[in-house]
Design a protein around this motif. Structure first.
Motif, PDB file in Angstrom:
ATOM      1  N   GLU A 173      -9.512  -6.366  -3.960  1.00 14.55           N
ATOM      2  CA  GLU A 173      -8.608  -5.311  -4.223  1.00 14.55           C
ATOM      3  C   GLU A 173      -9.189  -4.191  -4.394  1.00 14.55           C
ATOM      4  O   GLU A 173     -10.229  -3.899  -5.047  1.00 14.55           O
ATOM      5  CB  GLU A 173      -7.867  -5.435  -5.581  1.00 14.55           C
ATOM      6  N   MET A 174      -9.026  -3.078  -3.534  1.00  9.29           N
ATOM      7  CA  MET A 174      -9.457  -1.584  -3.634  1.00  9.29           C
ATOM      8  C   MET A 174      -8.297  -0.972  -5.041  1.00  9.29           C
ATOM      9  O   MET A 174      -7.374  -0.974  -4.897  1.00  9.29           O
ATOM     10  CB  MET A 174      -9.329  -0.959  -2.395  1.00  9.29           C
ATOM     11  N   GLN A 175      -9.200  -0.195  -5.779  1.00  9.53           N
ATOM     12  CA  GLN A 175      -8.534   0.483  -6.398  1.00  9.53           C
ATOM     13  C   GLN A 175      -7.873   1.762  -6.016  1.00  9.53           C
ATOM     14  O   GLN A 175      -8.317   2.377  -5.002  1.00  9.53           O
ATOM     15  CB  GLN A 175      -9.231   0.792  -7.901  1.00  9.53           C
ATOM     16  N   ASP A 176      -7.095   2.486  -6.944  1.00  8.75           N
ATOM     17  CA  ASP A 176      -6.547   3.928  -6.470  1.00  8.75           C
ATOM     18  C   ASP A 176      -7.486   5.008  -6.345  1.00  8.75           C
ATOM     19  O   ASP A 176      -8.400   4.910  -7.150  1.00  8.75           O
ATOM     20  CB  ASP A 176      -5.159   4.130  -6.949  1.00  8.75           C
ATOM     21  N   ARG A 178     -13.502   1.944  -5.337  1.00  2.00           N
ATOM     22  CA  ARG A 178     -13.757   1.336  -6.273  1.00  2.00           C
ATOM     23  C   ARG A 178     -12.895  -0.045  -6.086  1.00  2.00           C
ATOM     24  O   ARG A 178     -11.808   0.067  -5.662  1.00  2.00           O
ATOM     25  CB  ARG A 178     -13.087   1.626  -7.869  1.00  2.00           C
ATOM     26  N   LEU A 179     -13.791  -1.170  -6.030  1.00  2.00           N
ATOM     27  CA  LEU A 179     -13.121  -2.385  -5.691  1.00  2.00           C
ATOM     28  C   LEU A 179     -13.532  -3.669  -6.546  1.00  2.00           C
ATOM     29  O   LEU A 179     -14.637  -3.393  -7.376  1.00  2.00           O
ATOM     30  CB  LEU A 179     -13.628  -2.697  -4.269  1.00  2.00           C
ATOM     31  N   GLU A 180     -12.649  -4.752  -6.687  1.00  2.63           N
ATOM     32  CA  GLU A 180     -12.828  -5.780  -7.629  1.00  2.63           C
ATOM     33  C   GLU A 180     -12.984  -6.931  -6.507  1.00  2.63           C
ATOM     34  O   GLU A 180     -12.111  -6.764  -5.568  1.00  2.63           O
ATOM     35  CB  GLU A 180     -11.811  -6.085  -8.494  1.00  2.63           C
ATOM     36  N   GLY A 187      -2.770   4.506  -3.065  1.00  2.00           N
ATOM     37  CA  GLY A 187      -2.701   3.473  -4.177  1.00  2.00           C
ATOM     38  C   GLY A 187      -3.633   2.255  -4.203  1.00  2.00           C
ATOM     39  O   GLY A 187      -4.524   2.294  -2.951  1.00  2.00           O
ATOM     40  N   LYS A 188      -3.346   1.475  -4.894  1.00  2.00           N
ATOM     41  CA  LYS A 188      -4.252   0.242  -4.686  1.00  2.00           C
ATOM     42  C   LYS A 188      -3.864  -0.545  -3.588  1.00  2.00           C
ATOM     43  O   LYS A 188      -2.722  -0.389  -3.037  1.00  2.00           O
ATOM     44  CB  LYS A 188      -3.883  -0.669  -6.089  1.00  2.00           C
ATOM     45  N   TYR A 189      -4.931  -1.215  -3.038  1.00  2.50           N
ATOM     46  CA  TYR A 189      -4.652  -2.133  -1.879  1.00  2.50           C
ATOM     47  C   TYR A 189      -5.583  -3.367  -1.889  1.00  2.50           C
ATOM     48  O   TYR A 189      -6.467  -3.520  -2.111  1.00  2.50           O
ATOM     49  CB  TYR A 189      -5.352  -1.301  -0.677  1.00  2.50           C
ATOM     50  N   ARG A 190      -4.613  -4.464  -1.722  1.00  5.80           N
ATOM     51  CA  ARG A 190      -5.100  -5.814  -1.598  1.00  5.80           C
ATOM     52  C   ARG A 190      -5.760  -6.220  -0.589  1.00  5.80           C
ATOM     53  O   ARG A 190      -4.989  -5.869   0.506  1.00  5.80           O
ATOM     54  CB  ARG A 190      -4.137  -6.983  -2.233  1.00  5.80           C
ATOM     55  N   ARG A 248       0.814  -0.967   0.117  1.00  5.22           N
ATOM     56  CA  ARG A 248      -0.113  -0.086   0.194  1.00  5.22           C
ATOM     57  C   ARG A 248       0.780   1.104  -0.123  1.00  5.22           C
ATOM     58  O   ARG A 248       1.689   1.385   1.029  1.00  5.22           O
ATOM     59  CB  ARG A 248      -0.995  -0.053   1.022  1.00  5.22           C
TER      60      ARG A 248
END
Length: 488
Positions: free
Chosen positions: A400-403, A436-438, A392-395, A367
């Motif tokens: 995963e959360m986007q930036d 935003r997340l996946e 930044g992106k965070y797993r 992160r």
């Protein structure tokens, strides 16, 4: 009220009233048949909260020798009435009435004594009482394997908290230290009823939290430091309550009555260098976290098509990284703070397999965050502020959360010999600060979450004298601390 030159009494209150209504849509489209199912709900509420605080400060004859008493009380009532109309998985019309009532009391007594130029002693005690009455009443009935369940829920929760601390500060030549310990005793008692079945929460524990902050002056402007501290974050009512915060045909958000407190052991090594009015600091850290609290999405055991969003505990998290910070004064009219940090996390969580057997799941994640804060003094009375933040992106375990990033701009005009000021601030001017997340588990998915990030604030302040406003703000900041942790 300045009773005399060394005694002051401050009274603060904040009264908040809110009223709102709206409509929520949670439409569903079946991917195999392309059939569309509209689902909607209307909601409304009339919310009230009250904050009161009393601060008494007594200065003694010598400098930095004082006694401070803080007393705080808050009360809130937040009803939420909803009329639901769902067409998936079948046509269903029902109501949901939620009521969340809270009463909080906190009393702090803090003592500070600078015994000599190189020795300082601090000590204090705190008592806190939190009461919550959280209810959901609905005429909906849920069919689970042929049995109709009443999801109405009532949750009564009380937390009593006692703590005491002592800090010892001393400077010996180039070496400085602050050694401290805090003892905390908390008692949690919760009772809740679901579908006529009663359950309860009971916790009673005494914890000790030591801390050590050591410094060594390598040069007149260069300092090396080593810090250790242990802290706790206790789950708050929203993380514990089984009353659903919200629900849609496919997902509900609830608390977890079995949630454990989160404990962190923090180790940090740092270096500070001053160059004129500028400074740079660099730190490396390691954090060992037990029962880290996080939010997850699980399949609803009563229906594989539905999901429940709730809070869980990681078994453990090991985090290490570094931080950089620059305090710069390039000119008389411009000052800037630039900071950033990088963290690597190893997270371990226990899951259940299809045969209800536990297994451990481990992931690694990085992160990166960065911030910039600029102040421009155009004249003696006019200043501009600029703020920028990047995350930044965070797993995490399930995805995963986007930036994301944001930029704020503000201005302040001071007049009447500094006693009055006008200010204006626009937050998130480009409307870029949203989540935003996946999701990878338990199913593939994508989420886009926006909150009230873009706002315009205009304020006027007039100071009659003394430091009343700063004390009031300190009280308000304490009242808004919902992390479950405690600081003095």
């Amino acid at each position: 009220w300045f009773i005399d030159d060394k005694t002051a009494l401050t009274v603060y209150t904040n009264q908040w009233f809110g009223k709102g209504s709206g409509e929520i849509g949670s439409d569903i489209r079946e991917t195999d048949t392309n059939k569309f199912h509209p689902n909607n709900s209307t909601f409304g509420g009339d919310w009230k909260s009250q904050d009161y605080s009393l601060n008494f400060k007594r200065e003694f004859d010598k400098p930095d020798h004082n006694l401070i008493l803080d007393a705080f009380f808050s009360k809130a009532n937040n009803p939420d009435a909803r009329n639901m109309h769902n067409t998936y998985p079948e046509d269903d019309i029902y109501f949901e009435d939620r009521v969340n009532k809270t009463d909080n009391i906190r009393v702090n007594l803090d003592y500070s004594n600078k015994i000599s130029d190189n020795i300082k002693l601090e000590a204090g005690v705190q008592y806190r009482n939190e009461k919550n009455d959280n209810t959901l009443l609905t005429d909906r009935r849920v069919d689970i394997e042929g049995t109709l369940i009443d999801p109405s829920t009532n949750f009564d929760f009380t937390r009593d908290f006692f703590s005491a601390y002592v800090n010892y500060n001393q400077k010996i030549g180039k070496f400085g230290m602050q050694l401290g310990v805090r003892a905390e005793q908390f008692k949690d008692k919760g009772d809740y009823v679901y579908n006529g079945i009663e359950a309860s929460i009971k916790n009673d524990k005494l914890d000790f939290f030591p801390s050590a902050f050591l410094t060594y002056d390598i040069t007149e402007k260069g300092q090396l430091s080593f810090n250790y501290s242990r802290r706790i974050d206790r789950p708050w009512i929203g993380q514990l309550s089984p009353v659903p915060e919200w629900s849609t045909p496919l997902m509900s958000s609830v608390g977890n009555p079995d949630l454990k407190p989160e404990y962190t052991d923090n180790f940090e090594l740092g270096y500070l260098q001053r160059v004129g009015k500028n400074s740079i600091s660099a730190n490396v850290f390691y954090r060992k976290i037990k029962d880290n609290i996080f939010r997850s999405v699980l399949e609803d055991e009563t229906n594989p098509e539905k999901y429940i969003q709730l809070y869980e505990n990681y078994d453990k998290v090991n985090a290490y990284g570094f931080e950089l910070s620059f305090n710069l004064v390039p000119t008389k009219w411009w000052s800037s703070n630039i900071s950033g940090d990088f963290t690597h996390n190893t997270m371990v969580v226990t899951r259940m397999d299809d045969f209800k057997k536990p297994y451990q799941y481990e992931i690694d994640a990085n992160r990166l965050t960065a911030r910039m804060n600029n102040t421009f003094k155009l004249t003696k009375s006019i200043s501009l502020q600029h703020f920028f933040m990047y995350q930044g992106k965070y797993r995490f375990v399930q995805g995963e959360m986007q930036d994301m990033w944001r930029m704020d701009l503000g201005a302040r005009y001071t007049f009447m010999q500094g006693r009055a000021s006008l200010s204006a601030r626009v937050s998130d001017i480009f409307k870029t600060f949203y989540g935003r997340l996946e999701m990878y588990d338990p199913s593939r998915g994508y989420g886009n979450f926006r909150w009230e990030a873009q706002t315009l604030n205009i304020g006027f302040t007039y100071n009659f004298g003394g430091k009343v406003r700063s004390r009031a703000e300190a009280q308000q900041n304490k009242s808004e601390n919902k992390s479950g942790g405690v600081g003095f």
